[in-house]
Each structure stands twice: as C-alpha cells, then as structure tokens.
Design an enzyme around this catalytic site. Structure first.
Site, PDB file in Angstrom:
ATOM      1  N   HIS A   1       0.847  -1.204   0.000  1.00  0.00           N
ATOM      2  CA  HIS A   1       0.000   0.000   0.000  1.00  0.00           C
ATOM      3  C   HIS A   1       0.878   1.248   0.000  1.00  0.00           C
ATOM      4  O   HIS A   1       0.684   2.168  -0.808  1.00  0.00           O
ATOM      5  CB  HIS A   1      -0.925  -0.009   1.213  1.00  0.00           C
ATOM      6  CG  HIS A   1      -1.488   1.334   1.565  1.00  0.00           C
ATOM      7  ND1 HIS A   1      -2.427   1.977   0.796  1.00  0.00           N
ATOM      8  CD2 HIS A   1      -1.214   2.182   2.590  1.00  0.00           C
ATOM      9  CE1 HIS A   1      -2.721   3.147   1.337  1.00  0.00           C
ATOM     10  NE2 HIS A   1      -1.997   3.303   2.427  1.00  0.00           N
TER      11      HIS A   1
ATOM     12  N   ASP B   1       7.578  22.958 -25.055  1.00  0.00           N
ATOM     13  CA  ASP B   1       7.478  21.573 -24.576  1.00  0.00           C
ATOM     14  C   ASP B   1       8.483  21.412 -23.445  1.00  0.00           C
ATOM     15  O   ASP B   1       9.157  22.381 -23.062  1.00  0.00           O
ATOM     16  CB  ASP B   1       7.796  20.574 -25.715  1.00  0.00           C
ATOM     17  CG  ASP B   1       7.192  19.183 -25.454  1.00  0.00           C
ATOM     18  OD1 ASP B   1       7.288  18.699 -24.314  1.00  0.00           O
ATOM     19  OD2 ASP B   1       6.612  18.602 -26.390  1.00  0.00           O
TER      20      ASP B   1
ATOM     21  N   TRP C   1       7.294  -0.394   4.195  1.00  0.00           N
ATOM     22  CA  TRP C   1       7.899   0.247   3.015  1.00  0.00           C
ATOM     23  C   TRP C   1       9.338   0.659   3.285  1.00  0.00           C
ATOM     24  O   TRP C   1      10.101   0.887   2.356  1.00  0.00           O
ATOM     25  CB  TRP C   1       7.070   1.449   2.573  1.00  0.00           C
ATOM     26  CG  TRP C   1       7.268   2.707   3.372  1.00  0.00           C
ATOM     27  CD1 TRP C   1       6.770   2.971   4.619  1.00  0.00           C
ATOM     28  CD2 TRP C   1       8.024   3.860   2.992  1.00  0.00           C
ATOM     29  NE1 TRP C   1       7.166   4.212   5.031  1.00  0.00           N
ATOM     30  CE2 TRP C   1       7.933   4.799   4.062  1.00  0.00           C
ATOM     31  CE3 TRP C   1       8.754   4.221   1.860  1.00  0.00           C
ATOM     32  CZ2 TRP C   1       8.548   6.044   4.034  1.00  0.00           C
ATOM     33  CZ3 TRP C   1       9.374   5.479   1.838  1.00  0.00           C
ATOM     34  CH2 TRP C   1       9.269   6.369   2.912  1.00  0.00           C
TER      35      TRP C   1
ATOM     36  N   SER D   1      13.384   6.442 -13.262  1.00  0.00           N
ATOM     37  CA  SER D   1      12.303   7.243 -13.833  1.00  0.00           C
ATOM     38  C   SER D   1      12.220   8.612 -13.160  1.00  0.00           C
ATOM     39  O   SER D   1      12.129   9.648 -13.823  1.00  0.00           O
ATOM     40  CB  SER D   1      10.982   6.479 -13.679  1.00  0.00           C
ATOM     41  OG  SER D   1       9.894   7.344 -13.817  1.00  0.00           O
ATOM     42  N   SER D   2      12.285   8.617 -11.827  1.00  0.00           N
ATOM     43  CA  SER D   2      12.173   9.888 -11.104  1.00  0.00           C
ATOM     44  C   SER D   2      13.337  10.807 -11.418  1.00  0.00           C
ATOM     45  O   SER D   2      13.161  12.024 -11.588  1.00  0.00           O
ATOM     46  CB  SER D   2      12.144   9.657  -9.590  1.00  0.00           C
ATOM     47  OG  SER D   2      11.044   8.884  -9.235  1.00  0.00           O
TER      48      SER D   2
ATOM     49  N   HIS E   1      13.501  11.306   4.675  1.00  0.00           N
ATOM     50  CA  HIS E   1      12.897  12.577   5.063  1.00  0.00           C
ATOM     51  C   HIS E   1      12.811  13.557   3.899  1.00  0.00           C
ATOM     52  O   HIS E   1      11.739  14.118   3.660  1.00  0.00           O
ATOM     53  CB  HIS E   1      13.503  13.204   6.319  1.00  0.00           C
ATOM     54  CG  HIS E   1      12.667  14.356   6.723  1.00  0.00           C
ATOM     55  ND1 HIS E   1      11.511  14.222   7.459  1.00  0.00           N
ATOM     56  CD2 HIS E   1      12.716  15.656   6.349  1.00  0.00           C
ATOM     57  CE1 HIS E   1      10.912  15.394   7.544  1.00  0.00           C
ATOM     58  NE2 HIS E   1      11.631  16.282   6.886  1.00  0.00           N
TER      59      HIS E   1
ATOM     60  N   GLU F   1      12.421  12.760   0.988  1.00  0.00           N
ATOM     61  CA  GLU F   1      11.343  12.187   0.177  1.00  0.00           C
ATOM     62  C   GLU F   1       9.979  12.722   0.620  1.00  0.00           C
ATOM     63  O   GLU F   1       9.142  13.038  -0.226  1.00  0.00           O
ATOM     64  CB  GLU F   1      11.367  10.652   0.265  1.00  0.00           C
ATOM     65  CG  GLU F   1      10.160   9.942  -0.343  1.00  0.00           C
ATOM     66  CD  GLU F   1      10.047  10.068  -1.869  1.00  0.00           C
ATOM     67  OE1 GLU F   1      11.068  10.364  -2.523  1.00  0.00           O
ATOM     68  OE2 GLU F   1       8.939   9.867  -2.383  1.00  0.00           O
TER      69      GLU F   1
ATOM     70  N   TYR G   1       9.340  15.535   1.687  1.00  0.00           N
ATOM     71  CA  TYR G   1       9.200  16.879   1.131  1.00  0.00           C
ATOM     72  C   TYR G   1       9.053  16.862  -0.380  1.00  0.00           C
ATOM     73  O   TYR G   1       8.448  17.764  -0.965  1.00  0.00           O
ATOM     74  CB  TYR G   1      10.328  17.791   1.627  1.00  0.00           C
ATOM     75  CG  TYR G   1       9.998  18.175   3.044  1.00  0.00           C
ATOM     76  CD1 TYR G   1       9.047  19.155   3.282  1.00  0.00           C
ATOM     77  CD2 TYR G   1      10.510  17.467   4.113  1.00  0.00           C
ATOM     78  CE1 TYR G   1       8.645  19.443   4.560  1.00  0.00           C
ATOM     79  CE2 TYR G   1      10.109  17.754   5.408  1.00  0.00           C
ATOM     80  CZ  TYR G   1       9.174  18.744   5.629  1.00  0.00           C
ATOM     81  OH  TYR G   1       8.755  19.007   6.897  1.00  0.00           O
TER      82      TYR G   1
ATOM     83  N   SER H   1      -0.489  27.459  -3.775  1.00  0.00           N
ATOM     84  CA  SER H   1      -0.109  28.860  -4.016  1.00  0.00           C
ATOM     85  C   SER H   1      -0.657  29.397  -5.331  1.00  0.00           C
ATOM     86  O   SER H   1      -0.685  30.607  -5.547  1.00  0.00           O
ATOM     87  CB  SER H   1       1.414  29.009  -4.011  1.00  0.00           C
ATOM     88  OG  SER H   1       1.944  28.526  -2.804  1.00  0.00           O
TER      89      SER H   1
ATOM     90  N   HIS I   1      15.166  12.010  13.172  1.00  0.00           N
ATOM     91  CA  HIS I   1      13.951  12.077  13.999  1.00  0.00           C
ATOM     92  C   HIS I   1      13.060  10.858  13.761  1.00  0.00           C
ATOM     93  O   HIS I   1      12.111  10.650  14.497  1.00  0.00           O
ATOM     94  CB  HIS I   1      13.184  13.392  13.815  1.00  0.00           C
ATOM     95  CG  HIS I   1      12.589  13.616  12.461  1.00  0.00           C
ATOM     96  ND1 HIS I   1      12.420  14.864  11.922  1.00  0.00           N
ATOM     97  CD2 HIS I   1      12.121  12.771  11.520  1.00  0.00           C
ATOM     98  CE1 HIS I   1      11.865  14.764  10.732  1.00  0.00           C
ATOM     99  NE2 HIS I   1      11.674  13.500  10.461  1.00  0.00           N
ATOM    100  N   HIS I   2      13.368  10.067  12.746  1.00  0.00           N
ATOM    101  CA  HIS I   2      12.620   8.823  12.539  1.00  0.00           C
ATOM    102  C   HIS I   2      13.183   7.679  13.365  1.00  0.00           C
ATOM    103  O   HIS I   2      12.655   6.573  13.325  1.00  0.00           O
ATOM    104  CB  HIS I   2      12.648   8.433  11.058  1.00  0.00           C
ATOM    105  CG  HIS I   2      11.888   9.391  10.198  1.00  0.00           C
ATOM    106  ND1 HIS I   2      10.529   9.272   9.972  1.00  0.00           N
ATOM    107  CD2 HIS I   2      12.274  10.510   9.537  1.00  0.00           C
ATOM    108  CE1 HIS I   2      10.126  10.261   9.192  1.00  0.00           C
ATOM    109  NE2 HIS I   2      11.164  11.031   8.918  1.00  0.00           N
TER     110      HIS I   2
ATOM    111  N   THR J   1       7.563  26.655   7.307  1.00  0.00           N
ATOM    112  CA  THR J   1       6.228  26.130   7.019  1.00  0.00           C
ATOM    113  C   THR J   1       5.176  27.112   7.520  1.00  0.00           C
ATOM    114  O   THR J   1       4.178  27.381   6.842  1.00  0.00           O
ATOM    115  CB  THR J   1       6.031  24.750   7.667  1.00  0.00           C
ATOM    116  OG1 THR J   1       7.167  23.946   7.375  1.00  0.00           O
ATOM    117  CG2 THR J   1       4.791  24.062   7.128  1.00  0.00           C
TER     118      THR J   1
ATOM    119  N   LYS K   1       4.614  29.938   5.207  1.00  0.00           N
ATOM    120  CA  LYS K   1       3.723  29.606   4.090  1.00  0.00           C
ATOM    121  C   LYS K   1       2.266  29.701   4.511  1.00  0.00           C
ATOM    122  O   LYS K   1       1.443  30.314   3.821  1.00  0.00           O
ATOM    123  CB  LYS K   1       4.030  28.199   3.582  1.00  0.00           C
ATOM    124  CG  LYS K   1       5.314  28.163   2.797  1.00  0.00           C
ATOM    125  CD  LYS K   1       5.496  26.830   2.119  1.00  0.00           C
ATOM    126  CE  LYS K   1       6.584  26.922   1.094  1.00  0.00           C
ATOM    127  NZ  LYS K   1       6.150  27.588  -0.139  1.00  0.00           N
TER     128      LYS K   1
ATOM    129  N   ARG L   1       1.579   0.245  15.302  1.00  0.00           N
ATOM    130  CA  ARG L   1       1.264   0.230  13.873  1.00  0.00           C
ATOM    131  C   ARG L   1       1.717  -1.095  13.268  1.00  0.00           C
ATOM    132  O   ARG L   1       2.471  -1.837  13.882  1.00  0.00           O
ATOM    133  CB  ARG L   1       1.941   1.419  13.172  1.00  0.00           C
ATOM    134  CG  ARG L   1       3.440   1.328  13.096  1.00  0.00           C
ATOM    135  CD  ARG L   1       4.102   2.629  12.635  1.00  0.00           C
ATOM    136  NE  ARG L   1       4.155   2.750  11.180  1.00  0.00           N
ATOM    137  CZ  ARG L   1       5.062   3.479  10.527  1.00  0.00           C
ATOM    138  NH1 ARG L   1       6.001   4.136  11.200  1.00  0.00           N
ATOM    139  NH2 ARG L   1       5.041   3.561   9.224  1.00  0.00           N
TER     140      ARG L   1
END
Ligand code: HEM
Ligand SMILES: [Cu+2]
Length: 536
Positions: free
Chosen positions: A77, A106, A142, A169-170, A253, A255, A257, A268, A302-303, A328, A331, A450
C-alpha cells in the site's frame, strides 16, 4: 501579449493514433495525461489494499487475511501510494503545466520524457508480481528495515529491481524539469516571475536528484547482504542494522518533502485565483520553500530517536526538526494573508485548497509532537505516527493534487467539470477522511502499535469508526474518478481563462490547450507575471 498558440504545427507531421500515439508520444501534454491516468489507477489499486487493511482491523482477532498477507498489504500500500500515485501525479501536473506556465513549447528533453513515463508501468508490474510469487511480496514495511526485510523470500530481488527502475524514472523526470525551467522560459519570464508551482517543482527536482541515488544504494546493499554474502547490515559479520536506518532516512525525510513541496506550489496557485488577489509574500514563499528543502537534509534521525543514539544527536535532530515549522509557518501565514480581504469564492479547487490548509496544519502539529524526543519514545511506531503521516499525505498531498486536477481540468479537456458533484466529492471526502484518521491519534496515544493485523480489545470502537471512515473515503474516490471521466467526455465549454481571478500564461491559451502551444514565445512583462511582490 500576443496569443502565441498556433494550430498550424499540428499539420506538419501526421500524428499517430491509437496505441502508437501513446507509446511513442514525446508531447508534454500527452505524457502528462499518461502520468495522471497511471497515477489515478495506482491510487485506486493502493486504495483497495488500504481497504483490505481496514477490513481486517474492523474488529480484533484475525478474520479475513492471514498475518503474512496483511504485512504484504501494508508494505505494498505504502510503496504504491508513494511511488505510484503521489509522485507520478505531481510529475503529470509538471508535464502539463510547467511548459504552459513558463511559455515554453514543450519539455526540454521530450524523448527522455517518454522513457521516464514508460518505465513506470514495467516497474510496477514487477513490484506487484511479487505478490503472486511463492514467497509473496515484501512484508517488512515500506522502509524495508533489515534484518526483517532479509528474512523473506527471493522476491526481494524483484522489489529492489523495481525500486531501481522507479528511481531511474524519477531522476530522469527531475533532470527534465530542471532543464526545462532553466532553458525553456519565454523572454521576460525571469526566475522571480515564475509561478510558485514552477518554483516548488524546481526545488523538488533537486531533492529528487540528491536522494533517489541514496535509496538505490541502500536497497543495493540489502540485495548484496541477502544474495551475495556481504554484511553491511549484519552485526554477526561486522555490519550494523542501524546503518540502514540512517541511509534510508537520509533519503526518506527529503522524500516526504518531495511529496509535499509541489503541493505547496499548487495551493499557491489556487488560493490567489479564488481570492482574486495576488499571492501575499511571493519572494518569502520562494525562500521558505528553499529553506524547507535545505533543512530536510539535516533532520532524518527524527525517525529513529529510539535506536539508542547519543543525547547530543537527539537534541540536534529534535531542534533541527522543529526549525522546519518556521518556514512552514511562513507559508501558512502567507496563504491566509492572501485570502485576507479578498473577494473569495468557493469552487471545488478552492474547497480542496482550504481543506488542505486546515488539515495539513493538523498534520504539521502532530509532527511537532513527534519531534519532541521524550514524547516520541511513547509515540514511535504507534498509530499516532500513522495518523500524522496520513494528515500530511492524504489531506495534504492528495488533497492538493485533487485541488489541482479540478483547477486545471477545464484547461485540459475544454469542459467544465460537474461543480455540484465536485462539491459533494469534497465534503464526502473531508468528513470521511477525518472519521478515518482522527481516531488513530487516540489509538496511538493509548498504545496501539502500527503494522499489526490484530489488537487488544480496548481498541475496538475506534478501529471500527476508523474502518467505516476508510470505506466511505474509498467510495468517495470512485466518485472522483467518475467526475474526471465525465468531464473528459463532455460538459459546458470552458473559456480560455476558465476562472475569473486566474492569472498566468496557462490561461492565455485556448481550452482545451492545443497539442502545441507557445511555438513562438509569448512576451512576458509585469502585467503577465503571476505574482510580483512590488505589484499591487
Ligand atoms: C512540521 C513538519 C513535520 C514534522 C515536525 C514531522 C515530524 C515527524 C517525525 C518526528 C516522525 C517520526 C515519528 C516516529 O516514527 O516516531 C514523522 C514521521 C513521518 N512523517 Fe512527518 N513531520 C512533518 C511533516 C511531514 C510531511 C510534510 C510529510 C509528508 C508529506 C511527513 C511524512 C511523514 C511520514 C510518511 C512519516 C512516517 C514514516 C514511517 O515511519 O514510515 N511529515 N514525522
Ligand atoms: Cu521526517
């Protein structure tokens, strides 16, 4: 400004039709459509997996699936949603909108663009096929932490291959975005005249190039540990499993963002349009985005506060994480100030943008709670974390994508979507998503871990509520797919500008946008610039 859209180009080369058209296209709009359709399909596939999870968790005990399969569902998932739904949706929006927004004909590298997309279906075919292999799909979450991820079957090799393909690809997509923004802007489209969606994507593209290779390195080390006798992460062989966590989160991390900065860009664009004002604090928004991107590289641990790191490291990562709340906050403040005293209307894109504003902030606040080391000792690996990241990713990233789809759909199809159904979709989604995820905060605080298929009986009621919300939210998204399909098929014709308050080059071309736009570059000056601090 001259309307540089010309139809003559379409006749020059005959355009293939049918399958060949989509297989061989190098056109940014067609590739954008491919990405968006692919993303919607993966969103529904990943959603079906989520409903397997929520169905099993409806009641304590084991009812529907065995724990092995349950773990494969949680892992798949997440991988499908992150790499198959959210990232491709943003790349699809980038393909469609960046050339239109900067007045370029293009993407800079059209053939590579075709390849970037077509790698994706193969990568996911490989990844999903592991579910049907004798050893089953990946089931360690994951994050693929060793030693657990190394204790499964041989399908790990296919998972690693598919992650490499997704990374390729990315990275190619990111190179294309950077090359396009730096080289294809119309004369006069200076960097600080670019719409914020373009800015946020430029910065995101650098994040992608910086961290996808790190993920590739991490999973390659998993591969050699599993199949070639190395011991990078094996303590018995002189390695260290915590090393994996450091490498993974150095990717992970930034990622998150990558998954949210383009969303900031979309919001925006939408809030000024429906407030009929220019964006408040444009330059500050650009700097805040860059600051968030920089900070995202120095907060990864922090993870992993609970792995047993030195106190000094805990303090550094705690404070560095909290500092992210500052840009943040800038924003959020600027979005609110944009609306202040505007003539606001509440069409579906604006509703989703406002939903984003409120609920993403809830996710940011729970993130701040998680950033506090002693508190995280309690919350870590509990359902509180699940609640946190779903507020930032579903009511954040996914809501922003939906806002963007409603906003630009008339430009893509030439038709207005069904506004009444759009509003129903918004309210149905917003109510159900909170029924789904809000109780998970309490479950986590009360101690429910979890990634488990079964739980203690005292967690029953809140899990039932959450599952009901989950199914309601899932069905709301079928309505979304129907609205998009219906709009593609027909509807009230859309004008070029579509929205009364819309500014920017994309609204100067007809709706639907012809296959080729801006063959001759438009002239850009302050009157066309979308946002400029020194303008009213
Ligand atoms: C103010 C901003 C934020 C702060 C302070 C923050 C903080 C944290 C912390 C400390 C954790 C680790 C919790 C634990 O495992 O014990 C976490 C997990 C997570 N966050 Fe955030 N976060 C923020 C924003 C975001 C955003 C914007 C996203 C994505 C769009 C995000 C996505 C995630 C994900 C996916 C996880 C779980 C990763 C996993 O273990 O699988 N967060 N966050
Ligand atoms: Cu993080």
């Amino acid at each position: 400004m001259s309307n540089a859209t010309t139809a003559h180009h379409d006749e020059h080369h005959e355009h293939p039709t049918g399958l060949a058209r989509w297989l061989f296209t190098t056109n940014h709009k067609e590739i954008g459509t491919l990405y968006l359709v692919f993303s919607l399909i993966m969103f529904l596939v990943g959603g079906a997996m989520a409903l397997v999870i929520r169905a099993e968790l409806f009641a304590p005990g084991l009812q529907l699936v065995n724990p092995e399969f349950f773990n494969q569902m949680t892992t798949m998932h997440a991988l499908v949603m992150i790499f198959g739904a959210v990232m491709p949706a943003f790349v699809g929006l980038a393909n469609w909108m960046i050339p239109l927004m900067i007045g370029g004909p293009d993407m800079a590298l059209p053939r590579m663009n075709n390849w970037s997309f077509w790698i994706l279906p193969f990568a996911f075919a490989i990844l999903l096929s592991t579910l049907f292999m004798p050893s089953g799909g990946p089931s360690s979450g994951w994050t693929l932490y060793p030693p657990l991820s190394l204790q499964g079957g041989n399908s790990l090799a296919f998972v690693v291959l598919s992650i490499h393909l997704l990374g390729i690809s990315s990275i190619m997509g990111a190179i294309n975005v950077i090359a396009t923004i730096l080289n294809m802007r119309a004369p006069g489209m200076t960097l600080l005249r670019m719409p914020l969606f373009v800015w946020t994507w430029l910065i995101t593209a650098f994040l992608i190039i910086a961290v996808m290779p790190v993920l590739a390195g991490a999973v390659t080390m998993l591969l050699t540990d599993r199949f070639f006798g190395t011991s990078f992460f094996n303590a018995a062989g002189g390695g260290d499993p915590v090393l994996y966590q450091h490498i993974f989160w150095f990717f992970g991390h930034p990622e998150v963002y990558i998954l949210i900065l383009p969303a900031f860009g979309i919001i925006s664009e939408i809030i000024p349009t429906f407030s009929r004002k220019r964006l408040f604090g444009y330059t500050a928004m650009v700097y805040a985005t860059a600051t968030i991107a920089f900070l995202s590289f120095i907060v990864w641990a922090h993870h992993m506060f609970t792995v047993g790191m030195p106190l000094g490291a805990q303090l550094f990562f705690m404070y560095a994480t909290m500092v992210i709340a500052v840009p943040t906050g800038v924003k959020i403040f600027n979005w609110i100030s944009t609306m202040w005293r505007g003539s606001m209307t509440f069409e579906t894109p604006m509703l989703f943008a406002l939903g984003f504003l409120v609920m993403f902030t809830i996710g940011g606040l729970s993130g701040l709670m998680l950033a506090i080391v002693p508190a995280d000792y309690q919350y870590h690996d509990s359902y509180f974390v699940v609640a946190h990241f779903h507020y930032v990713l579903v009511t954040g990233a996914v809501f922003a994508i939906m806002a963007g789809v409603y906003y630009w759909l008339p430009k893509w199809t030439g038709h207005m979507y069904d506004e009444k159904l759009g509003k129903i979709h918004f309210w149905w989604s917003t109510i159900s998503v909170n029924v789904l995820f809000f109780p998970q905060h309490y479950l986590g605080l009360a101690g429910m871990p979890r990634r488990i298929p079964d739980y203690a009986v005292q967690f029953t009621e809140f899990n039932m509520i959450s599952s009901i919300g989950g199914f309601a939210f899932g069905f709301a998204q079928l309505l979304f797919a129907y609205i998009v399909w219906k709009c593609a098929r027909g509807g009230a014709p859309a004008t070029a500008q579509v929205w009364e308050g819309a500014r920017g080059l994309e609204w100067t071309v007809p709706s639907p946008a012809p296959l080729h736009t801006f063959d001759e570059p438009p002239k850009v000056d302050d009157s066309v610039a979308v946002h400029q601090d020194n303008l009213s």
